[in-house]
Design an enzyme around this catalytic site. Structure first.
Site, mmCIF file in Angstrom:
data_model
loop_
_atom_site.group_PDB
_atom_site.id
_atom_site.type_symbol
_atom_site.label_atom_id
_atom_site.label_comp_id
_atom_site.label_asym_id
_atom_site.label_seq_id
_atom_site.Cartn_x
_atom_site.Cartn_y
_atom_site.Cartn_z
ATOM 1 N N THR A 40 0.828 -1.210 0.000
ATOM 2 C CA THR A 40 0.000 0.000 0.000
ATOM 3 C C THR A 40 0.857 1.252 0.000
ATOM 4 O OG1 THR A 40 -0.136 -0.013 2.431
ATOM 5 C CG2 THR A 40 -1.905 -1.120 1.200
ATOM 6 N N ASN B 208 1.153 4.699 1.609
ATOM 7 C CA ASN B 208 0.735 5.355 2.846
ATOM 8 C C ASN B 208 0.809 6.872 2.633
ATOM 9 O OD1 ASN B 208 0.027 5.724 5.528
ATOM 10 N ND2 ASN B 208 2.134 5.492 6.276
ATOM 11 N N GLU C 277 -4.244 4.478 3.504
ATOM 12 C CA GLU C 277 -3.397 3.549 2.766
ATOM 13 C C GLU C 277 -4.115 3.072 1.515
ATOM 14 O OE1 GLU C 277 -0.787 0.988 5.597
ATOM 15 O OE2 GLU C 277 -2.761 1.135 6.550
#
Length: 308
Positions: free
Chosen positions: A208, A210, A257
């Site tokens: 992911t 962030n 995220e």
């Protein structure tokens, strides 16, 4: 579009103009109608259209600590206003001194002396001057004195709901990004720089991005969303976005995220935006990794369907 910092930046030979004034956070459908009226009137008359807005948000100066969540960051707001055809964006620094400017002085100094307004277009609920003492009726009286017209643009509503920045913030805060998009005329956007997180998503097979967002950004309620990840100069990417504290892993810090579907590149350090399309589900806590992975896989498929 010209961009001025302060109304004093108006050039000396500046001719007559059509002016609209407001915070315009979100540049929602109501704002679009007001600015559109000003632009149309200016073109009909052969004048320049000027959009006057303020930085920081007046609420933060008048009531420190009350800064509302920001729907559009300054650069994004400028892009949206330029797309509406405005000739000039004038950003007035909203200082404690400026907040004490009486309504009559506000009109004389800004609209008459510097912008040479021939017509002022504002929303029906427009207020101005010290302690918001000025309203559209006072503006009309001052217009007759100083020789400019005033048009109060009606508020925009659908199905009995008046579109306002406050209403849209409440939609975003509740996670109703579809209702927010209906009032904005486009998906709600959150911007930020991609920073390193715990790398837990990568370990699970779903790396992911962030996002480090502005502290006043209007981040949707905790949950999972379908969104488009926007990169400057690139095609948008489909993304499943998780907002919250990662309760399965006893997280405490609230994070945004984004898992970009079918993307294997590196986004670290890049400034990106998320356009929220649909709310998929609430945040949940899982007893083990297996049900979490199954849920993420389902989230990814629901994201694909939502964005198709």
């Amino acid at each position: 579009m010209q961009r001025w910092r302060g109304y004093e930046a108006a050039p000396g030979g500046w001719g007559r103009s059509v002016v609209t004034i407001g915070v315009f956070d979100g540049v929602h459908k109501g704002h679009q109608a007001t600015i559109g009226h000003a632009v149309a009137h200016a073109r009909e008359r052969g004048f320049k259209s000027v959009v006057v807005t303020f930085d920081p948000h007046p609420a933060e100066v008048v009531r420190p600590g009350s800064h509302p969540a920001v729907l559009t960051e300054p650069a994004r707001k400028a892009e949206l206003i330029e797309a509406l055809g405005a000739d000039v964006l004038c950003v007035v620094p909203f200082t404690p001194e400026f907040s004490r400017l009486p309504a009559e002085a506000f009109v004389h100094d800004i609209l008459v002396e510097h912008l040479h307004a021939a017509l002022v277009v504002v929303g029906d609920n427009f207020r101005f001057g010290h302690k918001a003492a000025g309203d559209v009726a006072l503006l009309e009286r001052l217009g007759r004195t100083f020789g400019f017209g005033v048009e109060g643009a009606p508020l925009v509503a659908e199905a009995g709901t008046i579109f306002s920045s406050t209403y849209i913030r409440s939609c975003v805060d509740a996670g109703d990004v579809a209702a927010a998009a209906a009032a904005l005329g486009r998906p709600h956007r959150v911007e930020g720089v991609v920073v390193r997180g715990d790398q837990r998503g990568r370990e699970l097979g779903y790396p992911t991005a962030n996002l480090l967002c502005h502290r006043h950004a209007a981040v949707p309620a905790d949950g999972v969303y379908a969104a488009r990840l926007v990169r400057r100069g690139r095609e948008p990417l489909a993304a499943a976005v998780s907002i919250g504290t990662n309760p399965t892993f006893s997280g405490r810090e609230r994070r945004v995220e984004a898992y970009a579907l079918d993307f294997a590149g590196d986004l670290y350090g890049e400034r990106v935006a998320l356009d929220f399309v649909a709310h998929l589900r609430e945040q949940r806590t899982y007893d083990s990794i297996e049900p979490l992975l199954a849920q993420i896989a389902e989230d990814v498929e629901r994201t694909r369907r939502a964005l198709d």
